[in-house]
Design a protein around this motif. Sequence first.
Motif, PDB file in Angstrom:
ATOM      1  N   ASP A  36       0.828  -1.208   0.000  1.00  0.00           N
ATOM      2  CA  ASP A  36       0.000   0.000   0.000  1.00  0.00           C
ATOM      3  C   ASP A  36       0.862   1.258   0.000  1.00  0.00           C
ATOM      4  OD1 ASP A  36      -1.923  -1.941   0.371  1.00  0.00           O
ATOM      5  OD2 ASP A  36      -2.612  -1.208   2.321  1.00  0.00           O
ATOM      6  N   THR A  37       1.964   1.206   0.737  1.00  0.00           N
ATOM      7  CA  THR A  37       2.855   2.358   0.817  1.00  0.00           C
ATOM      8  C   THR A  37       3.530   2.599  -0.522  1.00  0.00           C
ATOM      9  OG1 THR A  37       3.242   1.915   3.162  1.00  0.00           O
ATOM     10  CG2 THR A  37       4.796   3.373   2.074  1.00  0.00           C
ATOM     11  N   LYS A  38       3.915   1.523  -1.175  1.00  0.00           N
ATOM     12  CA  LYS A  38       4.547   1.658  -2.495  1.00  0.00           C
ATOM     13  C   LYS A  38       3.565   2.289  -3.480  1.00  0.00           C
ATOM     14  CE  LYS A  38       7.111  -0.652  -6.062  1.00  0.00           C
ATOM     15  NZ  LYS A  38       7.505  -1.839  -6.757  1.00  0.00           N
ATOM     16  N   GLU A 110      -0.373  13.349   0.558  1.00  0.00           N
ATOM     17  CA  GLU A 110       0.431  12.361   1.275  1.00  0.00           C
ATOM     18  C   GLU A 110      -0.264  11.955   2.572  1.00  0.00           C
ATOM     19  OE1 GLU A 110       5.055  11.794   2.505  1.00  0.00           O
ATOM     20  OE2 GLU A 110       4.168  13.737   2.968  1.00  0.00           O
ATOM     21  N   SER A 111      -0.764  12.930   3.317  1.00  0.00           N
ATOM     22  CA  SER A 111      -1.487  12.627   4.557  1.00  0.00           C
ATOM     23  C   SER A 111      -2.727  11.791   4.275  1.00  0.00           C
ATOM     24  CB  SER A 111      -1.896  13.917   5.267  1.00  0.00           C
ATOM     25  OG  SER A 111      -0.767  14.611   5.704  1.00  0.00           O
ATOM     26  N   GLU A 112      -3.437  12.164   3.227  1.00  0.00           N
ATOM     27  CA  GLU A 112      -4.660  11.452   2.843  1.00  0.00           C
ATOM     28  C   GLU A 112      -4.361   9.997   2.473  1.00  0.00           C
ATOM     29  OE1 GLU A 112      -7.196  11.599  -1.209  1.00  0.00           O
ATOM     30  OE2 GLU A 112      -7.030  13.526  -0.178  1.00  0.00           O
ATOM     31  N   LEU A 113      -3.296   9.783   1.725  1.00  0.00           N
ATOM     32  CA  LEU A 113      -2.954   8.429   1.288  1.00  0.00           C
ATOM     33  C   LEU A 113      -2.361   7.579   2.411  1.00  0.00           C
ATOM     34  CD1 LEU A 113      -1.363   9.208  -2.202  1.00  0.00           C
ATOM     35  CD2 LEU A 113      -3.584   8.126  -1.765  1.00  0.00           C
ATOM     36  N   LEU A 114      -1.585   8.196   3.295  1.00  0.00           N
ATOM     37  CA  LEU A 114      -0.897   7.427   4.333  1.00  0.00           C
ATOM     38  C   LEU A 114      -1.732   7.188   5.587  1.00  0.00           C
ATOM     39  CD1 LEU A 114       2.771   8.772   4.094  1.00  0.00           C
ATOM     40  CD2 LEU A 114       1.774   6.717   3.079  1.00  0.00           C
ATOM     41  N   ALA A 115      -2.770   7.996   5.813  1.00  0.00           N
ATOM     42  CA  ALA A 115      -3.580   7.852   7.032  1.00  0.00           C
ATOM     43  C   ALA A 115      -4.169   6.443   7.183  1.00  0.00           C
ATOM     44  CB  ALA A 115      -4.665   8.916   7.083  1.00  0.00           C
ATOM     45  N   PRO A 116      -4.801   5.889   6.145  1.00  0.00           N
ATOM     46  CA  PRO A 116      -5.348   4.535   6.335  1.00  0.00           C
ATOM     47  C   PRO A 116      -4.260   3.473   6.511  1.00  0.00           C
ATOM     48  CG  PRO A 116      -5.826   5.346   4.100  1.00  0.00           C
ATOM     49  CD  PRO A 116      -5.182   6.455   4.857  1.00  0.00           C
ATOM     50  N   ALA A 123      -3.248  -0.731  14.143  1.00  0.00           N
ATOM     51  CA  ALA A 123      -4.147  -1.811  14.546  1.00  0.00           C
ATOM     52  C   ALA A 123      -3.373  -3.129  14.682  1.00  0.00           C
ATOM     53  CB  ALA A 123      -5.283  -1.956  13.533  1.00  0.00           C
ATOM     54  N   ALA A 124      -2.451  -3.386  13.757  1.00  0.00           N
ATOM     55  CA  ALA A 124      -1.640  -4.606  13.827  1.00  0.00           C
ATOM     56  C   ALA A 124      -0.722  -4.582  15.051  1.00  0.00           C
ATOM     57  CB  ALA A 124      -0.822  -4.770  12.546  1.00  0.00           C
ATOM     58  N   ILE A 125      -0.151  -3.425  15.339  1.00  0.00           N
ATOM     59  CA  ILE A 125       0.709  -3.296  16.529  1.00  0.00           C
ATOM     60  C   ILE A 125      -0.098  -3.592  17.783  1.00  0.00           C
ATOM     61  CG2 ILE A 125       1.993  -1.651  17.971  1.00  0.00           C
ATOM     62  CD1 ILE A 125       2.890  -0.302  15.300  1.00  0.00           C
ATOM     63  N   LYS A 126      -1.289  -3.021  17.860  1.00  0.00           N
ATOM     64  CA  LYS A 126      -2.149  -3.241  19.029  1.00  0.00           C
ATOM     65  C   LYS A 126      -2.515  -4.722  19.148  1.00  0.00           C
ATOM     66  CE  LYS A 126      -6.347  -1.690  21.353  1.00  0.00           C
ATOM     67  NZ  LYS A 126      -6.013  -2.493  22.474  1.00  0.00           N
ATOM     68  N   LYS A 127      -2.852  -5.354  18.029  1.00  0.00           N
ATOM     69  CA  LYS A 127      -3.238  -6.764  18.061  1.00  0.00           C
ATOM     70  C   LYS A 127      -2.076  -7.635  18.544  1.00  0.00           C
ATOM     71  CE  LYS A 127      -5.569 -10.258  15.306  1.00  0.00           C
ATOM     72  NZ  LYS A 127      -6.184 -10.564  14.018  1.00  0.00           N
TER      73      LYS A 127
END
Length: 175
Positions: A36-38, A110-116, A123-127
């Motif tokens: 997604d980042t790429k 950039e903020s719009e694309l990276l926020a999700p 969420a993965a870190i929390k899990k």
Amino acid sequence: MRKLLMSLLLALPLTVMAQQKIAVVNSQEVMQALPDTKAADEVLQKLGKESEADIKQMSDDLDKMVKAFVEERDKLSEVSRKIREEDIREKQGRIQRSYQMLQEQLRQKESELLAPIQAKVLAAIKKVADSQGITYVMESGLMLTMGADAIDITAKVKAELGIKEGAPAATTAKK
């Protein structure tokens, strides 16, 4: 009796702290490994190139305007010369404002694309933290030093997101 009670109360926070697990994660490494980042970086690079092309065209037009003015300056009346100089200054100002506007639009995109993507990583870190019984997770890049028994959950977070170890990292877009 009072001293005993007081020492127990003072030792309680130390006992509680000893039971808490603290881990570190390199969230930038995780983010860069996501496809997604790429994809977001590719969109940002495309927009950046388009913006650069627009600014270059405006700059080229200004250069032509200045060159024509320099060649004709001695032949112009005082009033015409001042009008042309003002036109050049206005065009320079428009180019500068356009550049600043385009940079701001790129930052917003950039903020719009990276926020999700960031939300997905958090969420993965929390899990992972919840599944490992970890109380606190800190960003490893902000740590001055880590002890030998520090828990690094970066690989587990990558696994949670389906990122295979050794997967190529996405390149980050430069503004």
